[in-house]
Design an enzyme around this catalytic site. Structure first.
Site, PDB file in Angstrom:
ATOM      1  N   ASP A 168      -7.183  -5.941  -2.876  1.00 38.12           N
ATOM      2  CA  ASP A 168      -7.059  -5.232  -1.611  1.00 38.12           C
ATOM      3  C   ASP A 168      -8.207  -5.615  -0.671  1.00 38.12           C
ATOM      4  OD1 ASP A 168      -5.578  -2.826  -0.370  1.00 38.12           O
ATOM      5  OD2 ASP A 168      -7.690  -2.216  -0.190  1.00 38.12           O
ATOM      6  N   GLU A 189      -5.141 -10.012  -0.565  1.00 40.64           N
ATOM      7  CA  GLU A 189      -4.464  -9.249   0.478  1.00 40.64           C
ATOM      8  C   GLU A 189      -5.360  -9.207   1.706  1.00 40.64           C
ATOM      9  OE1 GLU A 189      -5.196  -5.824   1.567  1.00 40.64           O
ATOM     10  OE2 GLU A 189      -3.272  -5.116   2.321  1.00 40.64           O
TER      11      GLU A 189
END
Lengths: 672, 672
Positions: A390, A419
């Protein structure tokens, strides 16, 4: 050999051997001059090219030398000239991990001599002195060759040294001698390329993978779902043909400043909070949310996945809720404000008070790096080897480069998906730093020209060697405007585009297959009633699910190697800007797939598609078949210019397998 | 700060500061990752760009740091953001020799904080704690700033620390404080670019030069010409406007296997031989042919040239006739055959028995290198600092790289022109290795498309940073087929093309201006009765000489800075493939030149030329003048689309100075 300065005023010559006459330049593939590895997967061939040149007209020879890290000896493969001083060779990579290659080149004295001898003989010149040169060259080779080869070489030497110069010349020009000399000729004053290019070899899943993301906590019907519920869902996911099952963070969720439904600033009693607000009394990054289950449940789920040929992927989100154990155990890992409070995440004037970022400028940065790497190692020990990371772009590049190298040294099978939805240079640098795959701008590339130029960038520039795209039509954070308005036809088109334009792709389900298209508000790309903040009860058996299309698309990907790489993606001209067309083929053209997608979710669009038949190895005279892998329908086409028509309410795309007409020995025709 | 391996299984973190969050990539200009210098001339600005990025959203700052070799301190110039993480700065180079630059970048904490503070203030947030952060930042800067700045900074600090947060915020956002902080802010955890890019700075003649080549021995009328005769020719050469006078080798010429007229295998009595067969009883590379004069005559000629603003260039041809003193003094510098004979030059089956190549694989390669460098040093001491190097591609790249660096370290004014007509990569490598200028393929680029694409390669690819072209329509070795058949119009067209398409160009005269077009035989590019093997008696006063055109072309080059660089060469569309058109302009567009050349030597050609007026800074409404610098004729044009017509029997080319219409205060119009 270096000499003191000359008596006049010169300085010393270099200490290196000044007789190295060959230079090696422009070694490819190569990322930033060898600063970062080129990425390949096991089973690939690395196609190396280099400019190899010397002064004068002597023949040069070159080899690619490569080895796996830890190997003492190099393996060599001879390079072949392509013309204009460019040379090429390729070598296979099968073992995971770090390899490297370099180019070694030298003046091929024997080949030079042989080439000139041939021209002298042809001109009828006396070659007796030249044969004596040849004898010296062969003797020199024999002197350093293994015994058997030396014996063989000396036989040739004696033939050159015989009384009959004509017979000697014939022997000298014999290709058998040339081959023997190429194998055993010394390499005086050889030059190595300046750089040894690192190559990182991943498992094939690193390039070719279909991802399915879901929120375990929504699987419980009217209660909080669990990791055990996920096991119950595996049969459906496997049936759809996915390779990776990715779960958002499974850790305890903070209570302090917990967000409510639809990202409301304050939670109501019973609100479950965002899984990305990691850490609570029950633990942090190595704990499992009590409502989901236990660490043992993760281990059992990973095993269950493996049995179905699916890799379980966890989320790595290196940030903490105010309730994370590290906040009290390691306050030095957080940034403090002059009033003593810990700095929460902000993008002024916006405040994210439920999140404390980690401070990578902490004096104990080294301790923090180790702790974070230990988190990954913890989950590796539970059988998880795929991680979706993330917001990696909010942590230093140097950290990722170290951590990924540190983990993959012992676990080269580990896959990290970055990401990072941010600026191009940042996304590229993360990929160079070691991320195996990367999210992309695909979600915002909807027009034909946008798609073509973005794919050009990904597949025809330096990015191809280190940036592996993973295309997602939707994510829990991204429901683009076309997806909110285009309905089922847009979902179908975006699915086919993602799954056939990129060897790796993923969907966030069941929102995707159930065509969940309600945005939070106009202009927002957030979902209404987003699972990020609440449970949802999905009816995956509802009529109209895209599950059959997803299943067909994944089946086509698995059956057709052409779809498993972007090496030979080529867009095709269609005389209608609402239709985008492209082919992919295997190197041997044994598998050719043609995709045509209607970008208009409302209207039937038609046009003429151009195919370069000769380039694709298709007979330009006779007919050939195109078999739609989605609709299981077959059409017979002829020539390089054919009509297509797509009604989005019936089908947004063709994925055609092109079947050439073949003839049997007995002249029966069939298509394959 | 590095810590031992963690208790789990990780390895140590890197020894470098892991808090260096900024990365610097893609620093330009840069040749082969800094392996070779970028070339510039004194007076240039080096325009540096780099990608500078960090994780997160902090503001980054960057400087270019540069110094001359030998300087201890760097000078810095702040880089400015261009968007998309790209930064730029430029710095001037005035002193000849080797310089280098690198990029240093860091997180600009104050700018980051100030940017966020502005947004907080705008949103009406309480900023008291933030102001305390600012106080810390200013205090840190004051702590390392010079005393005066520290005092100034502490005044600002006190304003931020005051009781009124509103006044504190206003002070915090004051641009004066921002400027002060930018100058004195500490740079914690700064990152330097991986490479320090070397920049070689030459004198301006290295880029902008008109060369004139002649054979001194032909200047004697019916006797053997001398170096003293060359002095008599200088007035004419200076009048024509040349910057460099280049003489073929002036050394004693070998007798053994001397070539006859028209390259006959054997010389007749009285034949003078090729000046490139260097060395006889009278001496070798540091001697002067007795019939030409003495070393003192070279010195006097160099002085006489200097007085006229001309640089004298000698030929460096590192090869020996069989009579060269080195053959007996240093037999180890030549390659021997098994029969004891020295290997002469060959390209089998062709033999060049009058030439012995030097053996750069000699065991005494180091001694040979020093001796060759000493040859250059010898002529430098005679006042010669420009050298045209014969066939550099038959000597090792490593030798040139060492020798040119060795010479130019003490004599950075030295210019080496590489006479390598060979494969592209070889020519490029010689330029990288240090040659100041390079002969090119210009002689064989005759069609419009050929010219455009070749100039694109030279001016729009990486070559622009290290390969300085020198365009020659003819040389003693090259009389191309178009020059043999096109007559005076072709000579005129090729002259204008060479002199305006390349800042450096040259002609071999008087053969050129007298339109000597007789080839040795069909299909050959050799001259008939070539001066390479015999004396010629040229009548430079003959009617029809191109001398007036040469003079006009050189005058235009000197008067128009736009013609002195290829930085902004842009081809223009003409609707006739026999007409080639291009503009050059100075960076400030104060000087704009438009050239139009008729490539057809036989017929009048006409067409419409497109000019992007806005891009060139020309008023799109009113008229403007184009003044032909060759014909001294003026035309008034209007708009971006104008008619041109060239009759090759009158004029093969326009070289237009574009004069904009200007208005005085009193509204008189004039053109400038």
């Amino acid at each position: 050999m270096a000499r003191a300065a000359s008596e006049l005023s010169g300085s010393a010559v270099p200490d290196t051997d000044g007789r190295r006459r060959v230079v090696v330049e422009n070694v490819r593939p190569c990322v930033d001059g060898g600063r970062f590895p080129v990425k390949r997967v096991a089973g690939d061939h690395v196609e190396v090219t280099a400019d190899v040149l010397a002064d004068g007209h002597d023949v040069v020879a070159a080899v690619v030398r490569r080895r796996r890290d830890g190997e003492r000896r190099f393996r060599e493969v001879r390079m072949q000239p392509l013309g204009n001083d460019r040379f090429a060779a390729s070598f296979p990579v099968d073992v995971l991990g770090r390899h490297s290659f370099s180019v070694r080149a030298w003046i091929d004295r024997f080949a030079t001599w042989r080439d000139q001898l041939g021209r002298r003989v042809e001109a009828g010149q006396d070659v007796r002195v030249e044969l004596a040169v040849g004898v010296e060259l062969i003797e020199a080779a024999a002197g350093s060759a293994p015994a058997a080869a030396a014996t063989e070489l000396r036989k040739w030497r004696d033939r050159l040294a015989g009384d009959d110069p004509e017979a000697g010349a014939a022997a000298a020009l014999d290709p058998a001698l040339a081959a023997l000399m190429a194998a055993h000729d010394p390499r005086p004053h050889a030059t190595d390329s300046d750089v040894a290019v690192p190559v990182w070899v991943d498992r094939p899943l690193a390039r070719f993978s279909a991802w399915y993301e879901l929120f375990p906590r929504s699987l419980g019907g009217d209660r909080h779902g669990t990791l055990r519920d996920v096991r119950g869902e595996l049969a459906r996911i496997a049936r759809m043909g996915f390779d990776v099952l990715y779960l958002p963070p499974v850790h305890p969720i903070g209570e302090t400043h917990r967000k409510g439904r639809n990202n409301m600033p304050a939670a109501e009693p019973g609100d479950v909070g965002s899984p990305w607000a990691i850490g609570a009394a029950a633990g942090g990054h190595t704990a499992v949310h009590p409502d989901l289950g236990s660490v043992a449940d993760v281990r059992r789920l990973a095993e269950a996945c493996t049995k179905r040929g699916i890799a379980l992927a966890l989320d790595i989100a290196f940030q903490c809720s105010p309730d994370h154990p590290w906040v009290s155990e390691h306050p030095e890992w957080f940034r403090h404000r002059p009033d003593g409070s810990i700095r929460y995440a902000e993008n002024p004037p916006k405040r994210y008070e439920d999140i404390y970022p980690l401070d990578f400028e902490s004096d104990d940065w080294a301790g923090l790096w180790q702790a974070l790497a230990d988190v990954v190692r913890f989950w590796l020990r539970q059988g998880v080897s795929v991680f979706r990371v993330d917001n990696p772009h909010t942590k230093p590049f140097a950290f990722w480069e170290w951590m990924i190298a540190d983990i993959t040294r012992d676990h080269p099978e580990t896959i990290f998906l970055a990401e990072a939805f941010t600026r191009p240079r940042v996304m590229e640098r993360l990929a160079k730093a070691g991320f195996t795959q990367s999210y992309t701008y695909f979600a915002w590339r909807n027009g034909k020209h946008e798609l073509e130029s973005y794919l050009h960038e990904l597949t025809r520039t330096g990015l191809r060697d280190y940036f592996r795209p993973n295309f997602w039509p939707n994510t829990p954070d991204i429901l683009t405007e076309p997806m909110q308005t285009g309905g089922r036809p847009t979902f179908a088109a975006r699915l086919v585009l993602a799954a056939t334009l990129s060897p790796s792709y993923g969907i966030y389900g069941p929102a995707f297959e159930l065509v969940e298209q309600r945005g939070l508000r106009p202009g927002s790309e957030e979902y209404l009633d987003s699972e990020k903040y609440q449970l949802r009860d999905w009816d995956t058996a509802a009529p109209g699910s895209l599950e059959p299309l997803v299943t067909a698309v994944n089946a086509a990907r698995r059956a057709h190697p052409a779809l498993q790489t972007n090496e030979r993606l080529e867009f095709r001209h269609v005389d209608n800007d609402m239709l985008v067309a492209y082919t992919k083929h295997t190197e041997d053209r044994g598998d050719i797939v043609l995709c045509i997608v209607n970008l208009d979710p409302h209207h039937t669009q038609s046009g003429w598609v151009d195919l370069p038949l000769e380039h694709l190895g298709i007979d330009t005279d006779g007919p050939y078949q195109v078999h739609d892998l989605l609709a299981d329908a077959t059409y017979t086409w002829q020539g390089g210019h054919n009509y297509v028509e797509l009604d989005p309410h019936r089908s947004s795309a063709h994925v055609f397998h092109i079947r050439r007409r073949l003839r049997t020995e007995h002249d029966f025709e069939y298509y394959a």
